[in-house]
Design a protein around this motif. Structure first.
Motif: not given
Length: 220
Positions: A10, A165, A167, A189, A191, A197, A199
Protein backbone atom coordinates in the motif's frame (compact mmCIF):
# COMPACT_ATOMS: atom_id res chain seq x y z
CA UNK A 1 -14.67 -17.23 -1.43
CA UNK A 2 -12.22 -15.04 -3.28
CA UNK A 3 -9.29 -13.00 -2.06
CA UNK A 4 -6.30 -11.26 -3.54
CA UNK A 5 -3.75 -13.86 -4.60
CA UNK A 6 -0.87 -12.22 -2.78
CA UNK A 7 -0.33 -9.21 -0.56
CA UNK A 8 0.45 -5.97 -2.35
CA UNK A 9 2.20 -2.92 -0.99
CA UNK A 10 0.00 0.00 0.00
CA UNK A 11 1.12 3.59 -0.48
CA UNK A 12 2.28 4.55 3.01
CA UNK A 13 2.73 8.18 4.02
CA UNK A 14 3.24 7.59 7.76
CA UNK A 15 4.07 4.70 10.02
CA UNK A 16 1.30 2.15 10.34
CA UNK A 17 2.90 0.36 13.25
CA UNK A 18 1.81 2.40 16.26
CA UNK A 19 3.80 1.89 19.47
CA UNK A 20 5.03 -1.64 18.72
CA UNK A 21 7.44 -1.42 15.82
CA UNK A 22 9.30 -4.03 13.79
CA UNK A 23 13.04 -4.56 14.32
CA UNK A 24 12.84 -2.98 17.79
CA UNK A 25 13.70 -4.64 21.09
CA UNK A 26 11.70 -3.65 24.15
CA UNK A 27 12.64 -4.08 27.80
CA UNK A 28 10.16 -4.91 30.50
CA UNK A 29 8.99 -7.52 32.92
CA UNK A 30 6.98 -10.69 32.51
CA UNK A 31 4.30 -11.52 35.04
CA UNK A 32 1.98 -14.51 35.02
CA UNK A 33 -1.80 -15.01 35.02
CA UNK A 34 -4.29 -17.86 34.82
CA UNK A 35 -5.55 -17.57 31.24
CA UNK A 36 -8.42 -20.03 31.55
CA UNK A 37 -9.55 -21.03 28.05
CA UNK A 38 -7.45 -18.26 26.50
CA UNK A 39 -10.17 -15.70 25.78
CA UNK A 40 -9.45 -12.06 26.54
CA UNK A 41 -9.91 -8.41 25.63
CA UNK A 42 -9.11 -9.09 21.96
CA UNK A 43 -12.42 -11.03 21.70
CA UNK A 44 -10.93 -13.99 19.84
CA UNK A 45 -12.64 -16.55 22.05
CA UNK A 46 -11.07 -19.76 23.41
CA UNK A 47 -7.55 -20.52 22.19
CA UNK A 48 -6.26 -23.92 21.13
CA UNK A 49 -2.70 -22.69 21.74
CA UNK A 50 -2.12 -21.41 25.26
CA UNK A 51 1.22 -19.72 24.53
CA UNK A 52 -0.53 -16.37 24.82
CA UNK A 53 -0.08 -13.08 26.64
CA UNK A 54 -1.80 -9.90 27.74
CA UNK A 55 -0.19 -6.64 26.62
CA UNK A 56 0.03 -3.70 29.00
CA UNK A 57 -2.62 -1.02 28.35
CA UNK A 58 -0.15 1.52 26.96
CA UNK A 59 1.28 -0.82 24.34
CA UNK A 60 -2.12 -2.50 23.80
CA UNK A 61 -3.06 0.84 22.23
CA UNK A 62 -6.84 0.38 21.79
CA UNK A 63 -6.35 -3.22 20.60
CA UNK A 64 -3.67 -2.47 17.97
CA UNK A 65 -1.50 -5.13 19.64
CA UNK A 66 -4.17 -7.82 19.24
CA UNK A 67 -3.00 -10.82 17.27
CA UNK A 68 0.65 -9.75 17.29
CA UNK A 69 3.25 -12.47 17.74
CA UNK A 70 5.99 -11.52 20.17
CA UNK A 71 9.29 -13.28 20.90
CA UNK A 72 10.14 -13.02 24.60
CA UNK A 73 13.66 -13.55 25.99
CA UNK A 74 14.78 -14.03 29.59
CA UNK A 75 18.29 -13.33 30.90
CA UNK A 76 18.78 -17.09 31.33
CA UNK A 77 18.66 -17.50 27.56
CA UNK A 78 15.22 -19.12 27.57
CA UNK A 79 12.70 -17.74 25.09
CA UNK A 80 9.09 -18.24 24.02
CA UNK A 81 6.85 -16.92 21.24
CA UNK A 82 3.41 -15.73 22.37
CA UNK A 83 0.36 -14.29 20.65
CA UNK A 84 -1.32 -11.23 22.16
CA UNK A 85 -4.92 -12.05 23.01
CA UNK A 86 -5.59 -9.90 26.06
CA UNK A 87 -4.94 -6.56 27.77
CA UNK A 88 -3.12 -6.14 31.08
CA UNK A 89 -4.60 -3.03 32.74
CA UNK A 90 -2.84 -0.70 35.14
CA UNK A 91 -0.67 -1.11 37.13
CA UNK A 92 0.88 -3.06 34.23
CA UNK A 93 3.61 -0.75 33.01
CA UNK A 94 4.81 -0.01 29.45
CA UNK A 95 6.92 -2.93 28.27
CA UNK A 96 5.23 -5.39 30.60
CA UNK A 97 3.75 -8.67 29.34
CA UNK A 98 1.40 -10.75 31.45
CA UNK A 99 2.05 -14.30 30.26
CA UNK A 100 -0.19 -17.32 30.56
CA UNK A 101 1.13 -19.90 32.98
CA UNK A 102 2.02 -22.12 30.03
CA UNK A 103 4.07 -19.37 28.39
CA UNK A 104 5.77 -18.20 31.60
CA UNK A 105 6.81 -21.78 32.35
CA UNK A 106 8.90 -21.74 29.15
CA UNK A 107 11.06 -19.02 30.73
CA UNK A 108 11.12 -19.87 34.44
CA UNK A 109 9.12 -21.72 37.10
CA UNK A 110 5.66 -20.19 37.44
CA UNK A 111 6.35 -19.67 41.15
CA UNK A 112 8.94 -17.01 40.15
CA UNK A 113 6.02 -14.72 39.40
CA UNK A 114 8.00 -11.84 37.92
CA UNK A 115 10.93 -11.83 35.52
CA UNK A 116 13.01 -9.26 33.63
CA UNK A 117 12.63 -9.75 29.87
CA UNK A 118 13.27 -8.29 26.46
CA UNK A 119 10.80 -8.80 23.64
CA UNK A 120 10.31 -7.97 19.98
CA UNK A 121 7.71 -8.31 17.26
CA UNK A 122 7.77 -11.48 15.17
CA UNK A 123 6.38 -12.29 11.72
CA UNK A 124 5.96 -16.04 12.23
CA UNK A 125 6.11 -18.93 9.83
CA UNK A 126 2.49 -20.03 9.68
CA UNK A 127 0.47 -21.85 7.06
CA UNK A 128 -2.89 -20.69 8.34
CA UNK A 129 -5.15 -18.19 6.59
CA UNK A 130 -7.01 -15.19 7.98
CA UNK A 131 -10.65 -15.52 9.05
CA UNK A 132 -13.33 -12.84 9.33
CA UNK A 133 -16.08 -12.60 11.94
CA UNK A 134 -18.99 -10.19 12.29
CA UNK A 135 -20.00 -9.38 15.86
CA UNK A 136 -23.23 -10.61 17.39
CA UNK A 137 -25.98 -8.13 16.50
CA UNK A 138 -24.43 -7.03 13.21
CA UNK A 139 -26.95 -6.20 10.48
CA UNK A 140 -27.12 -4.11 7.27
CA UNK A 141 -27.54 -0.91 9.34
CA UNK A 142 -24.82 -1.48 11.97
CA UNK A 143 -21.98 -3.92 12.10
CA UNK A 144 -18.67 -4.65 13.73
CA UNK A 145 -16.10 -6.92 12.07
CA UNK A 146 -12.79 -8.44 13.10
CA UNK A 147 -9.94 -10.32 11.45
CA UNK A 148 -8.54 -13.43 13.14
CA UNK A 149 -5.28 -15.28 12.50
CA UNK A 150 -3.30 -12.55 10.73
CA UNK A 151 0.45 -13.20 10.69
CA UNK A 152 1.39 -9.54 11.15
CA UNK A 153 -0.33 -6.90 13.30
CA UNK A 154 -3.30 -5.28 11.60
CA UNK A 155 -3.14 -1.54 10.96
CA UNK A 156 -6.40 -0.90 9.07
CA UNK A 157 -9.64 -2.58 8.10
CA UNK A 158 -11.60 -0.94 5.31
CA UNK A 159 -14.86 -1.77 3.57
CA UNK A 160 -15.99 -0.98 0.06
CA UNK A 161 -18.77 1.62 0.23
CA UNK A 162 -20.04 4.44 -1.99
CA UNK A 163 -17.60 3.66 -4.78
CA UNK A 164 -14.54 3.90 -2.53
CA UNK A 165 -12.87 2.53 0.56
CA UNK A 166 -14.19 3.44 4.00
CA UNK A 167 -11.84 2.93 6.97
CA UNK A 168 -13.57 1.59 10.06
CA UNK A 169 -12.66 2.76 13.56
CA UNK A 170 -11.08 0.15 15.82
CA UNK A 171 -12.58 -0.50 19.25
CA UNK A 172 -10.71 -1.54 22.39
CA UNK A 173 -12.38 -4.96 22.12
CA UNK A 174 -10.75 -5.52 18.71
CA UNK A 175 -13.69 -5.09 16.35
CA UNK A 176 -13.85 -2.48 13.59
CA UNK A 177 -17.10 -0.56 13.73
CA UNK A 178 -19.42 0.62 10.94
CA UNK A 179 -22.05 2.59 12.91
CA UNK A 180 -24.24 3.36 9.88
CA UNK A 181 -23.91 0.00 8.13
CA UNK A 182 -21.58 1.24 5.39
CA UNK A 183 -19.95 -1.76 3.71
CA UNK A 184 -21.51 -4.33 6.02
CA UNK A 185 -21.41 -7.67 4.21
CA UNK A 186 -19.32 -6.27 1.37
CA UNK A 187 -15.69 -6.41 0.25
CA UNK A 188 -13.09 -5.98 2.99
CA UNK A 189 -9.53 -4.68 2.66
CA UNK A 190 -6.94 -5.44 5.34
CA UNK A 191 -3.64 -3.57 5.75
CA UNK A 192 -0.85 -4.75 8.02
CA UNK A 193 1.76 -2.57 9.73
CA UNK A 194 4.19 -3.16 6.84
CA UNK A 195 1.74 -1.68 4.32
CA UNK A 196 0.77 -5.01 2.77
CA UNK A 197 -2.86 -5.13 1.64
CA UNK A 198 -5.27 -8.02 1.17
CA UNK A 199 -8.69 -7.67 -0.43
CA UNK A 200 -11.29 -10.25 0.63
CA UNK A 201 -14.61 -10.87 -1.10
CA UNK A 202 -17.51 -13.19 -0.38
CA UNK A 203 -17.81 -12.68 3.39
CA UNK A 204 -21.49 -12.97 4.23
CA UNK A 205 -23.05 -10.83 6.96
CA UNK A 206 -23.44 -13.75 9.39
CA UNK A 207 -23.03 -12.61 13.01
CA UNK A 208 -20.72 -14.60 15.29
CA UNK A 209 -19.62 -17.01 12.56
CA UNK A 210 -15.90 -17.43 11.85
CA UNK A 211 -15.54 -17.40 8.06
CA UNK A 212 -12.18 -18.53 6.64
CA UNK A 213 -10.52 -16.80 3.71
CA UNK A 214 -7.64 -17.91 1.48
CA UNK A 215 -5.64 -14.79 2.32
CA UNK A 216 -2.59 -14.26 4.51
CA UNK A 217 0.05 -11.53 4.78
CA UNK A 218 3.56 -12.38 3.62
CA UNK A 219 6.21 -13.01 6.22
CA UNK A 220 8.42 -10.02 7.00
Amino acid sequence: MRSSASPRKAPVTASLAGRIRPRTTYQGVATVYKAGVGDGACSYGPSSDMLIAAMNTTDYETSRACGAYVRVHAASGASVTVRITNECPLPCAPGQLDLSEQAFAELAPVSTGRLAITWSLLSPDTSGAISIRYKTGSNPYWCAVQAIGHRNPLARLEVRAGGGWYQLARTDYNYFLSPDGSGCGGTIRLTDIYGQQLTVNGIALRPDVIQPTQAQFARR
